[in-house]
Design an enzyme around this catalytic site. Structure first.
Site, PDB file in Angstrom:
ATOM      1  N   TRP A 143      33.872   0.668  -1.959  1.00  0.00           N
ATOM      2  CA  TRP A 143      33.746   1.015  -3.383  1.00  0.00           C
ATOM      3  C   TRP A 143      33.461  -0.210  -4.246  1.00  0.00           C
ATOM      4  CZ3 TRP A 143      33.982   4.768  -7.129  1.00  0.00           C
ATOM      5  CH2 TRP A 143      34.321   4.343  -8.418  1.00  0.00           C
ATOM      6  N   ASP A 146      33.100  -2.417 -11.887  1.00  0.00           N
ATOM      7  CA  ASP A 146      32.579  -3.438 -12.802  1.00  0.00           C
ATOM      8  C   ASP A 146      32.022  -4.713 -12.162  1.00  0.00           C
ATOM      9  OD1 ASP A 146      34.256  -1.644 -13.998  1.00  0.00           O
ATOM     10  OD2 ASP A 146      35.533  -3.126 -14.961  1.00  0.00           O
ATOM     11  N   GLN A 162      34.343  -5.659  -8.887  1.00  0.00           N
ATOM     12  CA  GLN A 162      35.535  -4.879  -8.552  1.00  0.00           C
ATOM     13  C   GLN A 162      35.255  -4.181  -7.228  1.00  0.00           C
ATOM     14  OE1 GLN A 162      38.701  -4.116 -10.817  1.00  0.00           O
ATOM     15  NE2 GLN A 162      37.977  -6.198 -10.525  1.00  0.00           N
ATOM     16  N   TRP A 170      37.931   4.314  -5.635  1.00  0.00           N
ATOM     17  CA  TRP A 170      38.606   3.242  -6.369  1.00  0.00           C
ATOM     18  C   TRP A 170      39.991   2.949  -5.782  1.00  0.00           C
ATOM     19  CZ3 TRP A 170      43.063   2.416  -9.200  1.00  0.00           C
ATOM     20  CH2 TRP A 170      43.067   1.246  -9.967  1.00  0.00           C
ATOM     21  N   SER A 203      39.162  -6.756 -13.636  1.00  0.00           N
ATOM     22  CA  SER A 203      37.949  -7.421 -14.121  1.00  0.00           C
ATOM     23  C   SER A 203      38.205  -8.703 -14.896  1.00  0.00           C
ATOM     24  CB  SER A 203      37.161  -6.456 -14.998  1.00  0.00           C
ATOM     25  OG  SER A 203      36.624  -5.451 -14.185  1.00  0.00           O
ATOM     26  N   ARG A 263      43.623  -6.280 -20.708  1.00  0.00           N
ATOM     27  CA  ARG A 263      42.861  -6.738 -19.532  1.00  0.00           C
ATOM     28  C   ARG A 263      41.433  -7.215 -19.834  1.00  0.00           C
ATOM     29  NH1 ARG A 263      43.761  -1.067 -18.558  1.00  0.00           N
ATOM     30  NH2 ARG A 263      41.886   0.179 -18.861  1.00  0.00           N
ATOM     31  N   GLU A 315      37.503  -1.572 -23.061  1.00  0.00           N
ATOM     32  CA  GLU A 315      37.578  -2.365 -21.832  1.00  0.00           C
ATOM     33  C   GLU A 315      36.432  -3.371 -21.793  1.00  0.00           C
ATOM     34  OE1 GLU A 315      39.539   0.735 -18.684  1.00  0.00           O
ATOM     35  OE2 GLU A 315      37.393   0.929 -18.894  1.00  0.00           O
TER      36      GLU A 315
END
Ligand code: FRU
Length: 596
Positions: A143, A146, A162, A170, A203, A263, A315
């Site tokens: 998988w 980002d 990621q 994920w 990220s 984040r 984000e």
């Protein structure tokens, strides 16, 4: 009687144990089932990998690697219960087999995974996916979401991302790593940053610390990422060998908060204040911090309340200064990804244009929401640090959290957008962000198949755009002399699957409809129509970049972009133009087969 049952039970248990042990031993593993969903797996030979069988519908099991009784890593893995969808490699290279074991929790005794685990020295990464794009970046397996830590140094573009190496959904976030000299040909490198006691690796960004402000070393690549543990905190790691190995900073975490969503640090050098700046996504706002040395950070300001779209969490921020086309002025742009709350559902990228003095960002058009891309599959967009020749190059994750985990691929999941060069333009008193495909993409073009130079009344069919069309091509289209209210085209294949594109001059919209584009049933949120505002012009120029399962449509000057995934059964190799109540001229239409 009791002892009889006990004996029988014991024999059954022993048989079960022998059965599991012997089945697995055939491939060099010993599986000892302990009950309550727990088993211990030992390798009986030194090999590079244990191949773990995955079933995407299965629940996540907890897989802990123990070496000499010490916990080395804990991963969540969808070990196969009823059937195996694919295998992923679990790296045990160089570990002493006598003192290494996997403790697996959360899988029942009759699950197929126990029989299907195998030892191996190799893992087959050959592409098995018909939808895998060719000139877009994808992970070899597993998988991806980002793009992270993009930085240019010594002739190399670094792309971190990621990454879940233990399945194509994920989870278990690591930073995967690849490098390229031209943004198109990527070399896959080993995983750069792995989860640790502070959390998984979410990220973030990288900078080149040219003047050794951090003391890690002159020219160190310093990575900033979110440690996603029970809380989200910001951590750093540095590399002194151009990203090949990273050392986590012993003083991590370097920025903390009691806010839950905290984040995606993007760090850059601010020349006027001679400080590093970090922009962070915090709930539904962005926070700015500054630092002289990358290690100690001071809160400066927050941005976001009452500004732009707030349909979801903010984000992956970015803050960049860009030139305005046709002027010698520059303005600052704050890129803000949000999910959900995009204009067509789920994830999308908005941006704000304004001023930044090293402390505070001020949006010059607080009443307006501006979108960077008008498709559904453009998210987590950030730009390269330290890009050469003053360029600002952006990359997006080409998917949407609405259905990213369900798209019909298995060996890998998700691609990035093509790289795009950014600049600003002015229109009707507003400043907007333009995105154009990076010039490197032009090198992919074969000789054009020229189709243009005709007028369309009602409709016109163009069969067989390319010989042996494999779904990897570009169409460059110039349309003029438009009479009528609506005109457009459909790309279609022999199965009746199609993507419809339409200019609606009354509504001043360009739209793309993927309702009948092919496989759409994997999620009821996938089928959709997306639209972008347009300006009425004498001429309309479009570039369509198509790569197996994606279409990115760029307006000629980059005034709008629309990125959408599609999963046709076979490539769209035909095109039909049509116009409602009028006519138009296709001044030119070039179709390029693209080759990497
Ligand atoms: C955006 C995002 C980030 C986070 C990462 C986790 O897609 O949710 O905010 O850091 O993905 O994988």
């Amino acid at each position: 009687m009791k002892t009889q049952i006990g004996k029988i039970g014991g024999i059954v248990l022993l048989l079960c144990f022998m059965c599991l042990t012997s089945l697995a031993e055939g491939v060099g593993l010993r599986v000892t089932y302990l009950g309550n969903g727990q088993a211990i797996v030992r390798s009986l030979q030194e090999k590079n990998y244990i191949l773990l069988p995955i079933e995407e519908k299965a629940n996540e099991a907890k897989v802990t690697l123990l070496v000499k009784n010490q916990m080395v890593s804990v991963m969540n893995v969808r070990l196969a219960v009823d059937k195996v969808d694919y295998w992923v490699p679990y790296d045990i290279a160089g570990l002493d087999v006598a003192s290494t074991l996997l403790d697996i929790q959360g899988v029942k005794e009759d699950a197929v995974c126990w029989k299907e685990m195998k030892l191996s020295d190799s893992f087959d990464k050959q592409n098995r996916e018909k939808y895998r794009p060719v000139y877009h970046f994808t992970p070899e397996y597993g998988w991806m979401n980002d793009p992270n830590g993009m930085v240019y140094k010594d002739g190399e573009y670094h792309l971190f991302y990621q990454y879940n190496p233990y399945g194509s959904m994920w989870g278990n976030m690591h930073w995967g790593h690849a490098t390229s000299k031209d943004l198109i040909h990527w070399e896959h490198l080993p995983i750069a940053i792995v989860p640790d006691g502070l959390g998984t690796i979410f990220s973030g960004s990288c900078v080149v610390d040219e003047n050794n402000t951090s003391g890690f070393g002159k020219g160190a690549i310093v990575a900033f990422y979110t440690s996603a543990g029970r809380s989200q905190t910001q951590s750093m790691a540095y590399s002194l060998d151009n990203g090949r190995t990273f050392h986590k900073y012993s003083g991590n975490p370097v920025v903390t908060s009691n806010v839950r969503d905290f984040r995606d640090p993007k760090v850059f050098w601010h020349e006027d204040t001679k400080k590093w700046v970090m922009i962070l996504a915090v709930g539904q706002e962005m926070q700015l911090y500054s630092s002289p040395n990358l290690k100690e950070w001071t809160y400066e300001s927050s941005f976001g309340e009452g500004q732009g779209a707030h349909g979801g969490v903010w984000e992956c921020p970015d803050l960049i200064q860009l030139p305005i086309k046709g002027t010698d002025r520059k303005k600052w742009v704050l890129i803000c990804n949000l999910n959900p709350g995009g204009p067509f559902g789920g994830s999308a990228t908005q941006y704000f244009v304004g001023k930044f003095d090293g402390h505070r960002f001020v949006n010059e058009s607080p009443g307006k929401t501006k979108w960077m891309d008008f498709g559904r599959d453009h998210y987590a967009t950030v730009t390269w640090s330290n890009a050469p020749s003053g360029r600002t190059i952006a990359l997006a994750w080409m998917s949407n959290w609405d259905y990213a985990n369900q798209v019909p691929t298995m060996q890998y999941r998700s691609a990035n957008s093509v790289p795009r060069d950014l600049f600003l333009y002015e229109q009707d008193g507003e400043t907007y962000l333009a995105s154009v495909p990076s010039d490197e993409l032009l090198t992919l073009r074969n000789k054009p198949v020229k189709k243009g130079g005709f007028k369309v009344n009602k409709s016109r069919e163009m069969k067989n755009l390319l010989k042996n069309n494999e779904g990897i091509y570009e169409i460059e289209l110039k349309v003029e002399d438009v009479q009528g209210k609506k005109f457009g085209f459909q790309l279609y294949n022999s199965k009746g699957e199609q993507v419809s594109c339409l200019f609606d001059l009354e509504k001043k919209l360009f739209s793309m409809d993927r309702n009948q584009s092919g496989e759409t049933s994997f999620s009821d949120r996938f089928a959709s129509v997306t639209s972008a505002p347009i300006k009425i012009q004498d001429k309309y120029v479009l570039r369509l970049l198509i790569d197996k399962s994606s279409i990115e449509i760029f307006e000629g000057d980059g005034r709008f972009v629309m990125t959408n995934l599609v999963f046709p059964d076979e490539p769209y190799n035909h095109l039909r133009f049509d116009v409602e109540g009028g006519s138009f001229k296709v001044e030119s239409m070039n179709v390029y087969k693209l080759n990497k």
